[in-house]
Every structure is written in structure tokens, then in C-alpha cells.
Design an enzyme around this catalytic site. Sequence first.
Site, mmCIF file in Angstrom:
data_model
loop_
_atom_site.group_PDB
_atom_site.id
_atom_site.type_symbol
_atom_site.label_atom_id
_atom_site.label_comp_id
_atom_site.label_asym_id
_atom_site.label_seq_id
_atom_site.Cartn_x
_atom_site.Cartn_y
_atom_site.Cartn_z
ATOM 1 N N GLU A 1 8.615 23.490 28.921
ATOM 2 C CA GLU A 1 8.940 22.784 30.156
ATOM 3 C C GLU A 1 7.949 21.649 30.407
ATOM 4 O OE1 GLU A 1 11.384 25.495 32.965
ATOM 5 O OE2 GLU A 1 9.269 25.771 33.414
ATOM 6 N N LYS B 1 12.574 30.370 41.849
ATOM 7 C CA LYS B 1 11.326 29.968 42.533
ATOM 8 C C LYS B 1 11.296 30.593 43.937
ATOM 9 C CE LYS B 1 11.226 25.943 39.600
ATOM 10 N NZ LYS B 1 10.756 24.588 39.360
ATOM 11 N N GLU C 1 3.908 25.714 37.659
ATOM 12 C CA GLU C 1 3.579 25.766 39.088
ATOM 13 C C GLU C 1 2.511 26.828 39.353
ATOM 14 O OE1 GLU C 1 7.613 26.178 40.438
ATOM 15 O OE2 GLU C 1 8.005 24.139 39.764
ATOM 16 N N SER D 1 14.819 20.056 34.768
ATOM 17 C CA SER D 1 16.002 19.304 35.203
ATOM 18 C C SER D 1 17.197 19.467 34.265
ATOM 19 C CB SER D 1 15.671 17.816 35.387
ATOM 20 O OG SER D 1 14.677 17.661 36.391
ATOM 21 N N HIS E 1 4.258 29.863 34.358
ATOM 22 C CA HIS E 1 4.992 28.670 34.778
ATOM 23 C C HIS E 1 3.995 27.610 35.229
ATOM 24 C CE1 HIS E 1 7.573 26.002 37.082
ATOM 25 N NE2 HIS E 1 8.580 26.504 36.390
ATOM 26 N N ASN F 1 15.586 30.286 37.285
ATOM 27 C CA ASN F 1 14.290 30.509 37.941
ATOM 28 C C ASN F 1 14.474 30.054 39.383
ATOM 29 O OD1 ASN F 1 11.674 30.577 38.854
ATOM 30 N ND2 ASN F 1 10.964 28.858 37.591
ATOM 31 N N GLY G 1 11.996 19.603 38.253
ATOM 32 C CA GLY G 1 12.371 19.285 39.630
ATOM 33 C C GLY G 1 12.386 17.803 39.937
HETATM 34 P P1 PGA Z 1 14.158 22.511 37.372
HETATM 35 O O1 PGA Z 1 13.048 23.650 37.174
HETATM 36 O O2 PGA Z 1 15.358 22.924 36.569
HETATM 37 O O3 PGA Z 1 14.442 22.484 38.855
HETATM 38 O O4 PGA Z 1 13.561 21.227 36.879
HETATM 39 C C1 PGA Z 1 12.868 24.270 35.944
HETATM 40 C C2 PGA Z 1 11.721 25.231 36.007
HETATM 41 O O5 PGA Z 1 10.708 24.916 36.659
HETATM 42 O O6 PGA Z 1 11.785 26.333 35.438
#
Ligand code: PGA
Length: 250
Positions: A166, A11, A96, A212, A94, A9, A172
Site C-alpha cells: 500500500e 478503518k 496509519e 484507492s 497498516h 478495511n 484515501g
Molecule cells: P483506500 O484505503 O482504499 O481508502 O485508499 C486502503 C487502505 O488503507 O487499506
Amino acid sequence: MGKYIIAGNWKMNKLPSETCAFVKEVAAATVGAQCEVVCCTPFTNLAEAVKGAQGTHVSIGAENLHFEDKGAYTGEVSADMLLDLGVKYVIIGHSERRQYFAETDETVNLKVKKALEKGLIPILCVGESLEQREAGITMDLITIQIKKAFAGISAENAAKVVIAYEPIWAIGTGKTATAEQAEEVCGAIRGVLAGLYDEPTAKTVTIQYGGSMNAGNAAELLAKPNIDGGLIGGASLKSADFAKIVEAAK
Ligand code: PGA
């Protein structure tokens, strides 16, 4: 259990002009992968991503879509537009998007239904905040997210959905859920699906962990019986790191 899928992903990262070469790099670094490999990119990058993936084992996904077919929705992108480019997957809901762009369980459900109707594979994201985990309501919350996302979806279609668990506190932050924590929730998600549908459907669904995940922790997470892959943010932006996670998905 479900088919293994490792999806990046991106982003809001990488430019269209660097995308084709990077996807080719991912394909080269993951030759012989024993799982499905996906790069989910911003809308602007998708055409270049599809070009880079052509003739390789890599599939391309979007990070969002609109639930209407077409019309007066300034700034939005439809399922048909994604399909026309050769996109196969789409991330839906997601955290976010739920947090910053007012996505709700209702819009997530509409988007999952639209994706399935059109033949895109949804990567449906669910997950709890740290506050919700500490309040002991993780499973209640996830159960509601799953039930609402799957409302009105047949067993046949449900089996095609990829679910990404998640935990928001792990995204992140460098703070991964332990393999046990991730397995507990992924197993419970399968239980919710078995209740909504039946055991075979629950077993067919691919359930990813995200938050992460990296080259160092992927093998332990992916070894768990209910974790069939990963949705990878930060570590998907470097092909060598991403390839190590793909390598761990055996
Ligand atoms: P990350 O993000 O691996 O940077 O923690 C995962 C995601 O939001 O899909």
C-alpha cells in the site's frame, strides 16, 4: 501465485449496530465470488460482523492486535480474544498505525509472529511515502519492511502471510498507483521472499495491492501476475462498490 483475497478495511467507520446487516449485504452482493472475501472491522464491531458472516462465504478480520498473550495492557486486544469471537484475519502494520500509533518494524514483526503462532492470518501492510518514492528508495524501504516483518518466521509460516503493498501516497487520496507501478513492487516483494525463503514459498504468498482501489481500476490492477487481491478502504464501505472489486478478482 497466491490465492486471491479481496479484503475490506473499514478503518474507524460503521457502528456495531449496523455491522451485522452490512456484512450480510456484502455476502449477498458477492455470492459466487471466485476469491476469498474478507471484511476487517473495528474491534467493537467484530462480534456483529462474525454474526453477519455466519453461514456465508465471507470471513472476518480485525484491524490490529497486541503481541502479548494477556496481561496489563490497558486498551489492547489479544489474538485469543479475536479467535474467541471467530475472527480469521488481522491487519498488521497498516501505514496509519505506523504513522499515528508508533508501530515500528519491530512491533510489526512481534505481531505477525503472534498472529501466526495463534492461527490468525496476518495481512501485513508495507508501503512507501511519496517522499521516499521520489527519492528513489521505494524498493530499499520495502525490502527492509519485509525482511524485518519476516524475521524469525519459518518458510511454512511465511507461506500463510498475506502481504498488502500500500503506497502511502495512494491511500484515501483517490490517486492509485498505476498497474505497472503496483506490479513492479509486488513482483519485487516476491523476489525478496524468494531470497529469504525459496521460490515455492514466494509463489504461495498472497500479495495484495491497496490504495484507492475501486470498481473502475480493480480489473487492471488484479490482472497483473503478481497482484493476488486488494486491501480496500473507502470502496469497502458500500457493498455494491466492494462487490464490483470482488467480481474483478477472477
Ligand atoms: P483506500 O484505503 O482504499 O481508502 O485508499 C486502503 C487502505 O488503507 O487499506
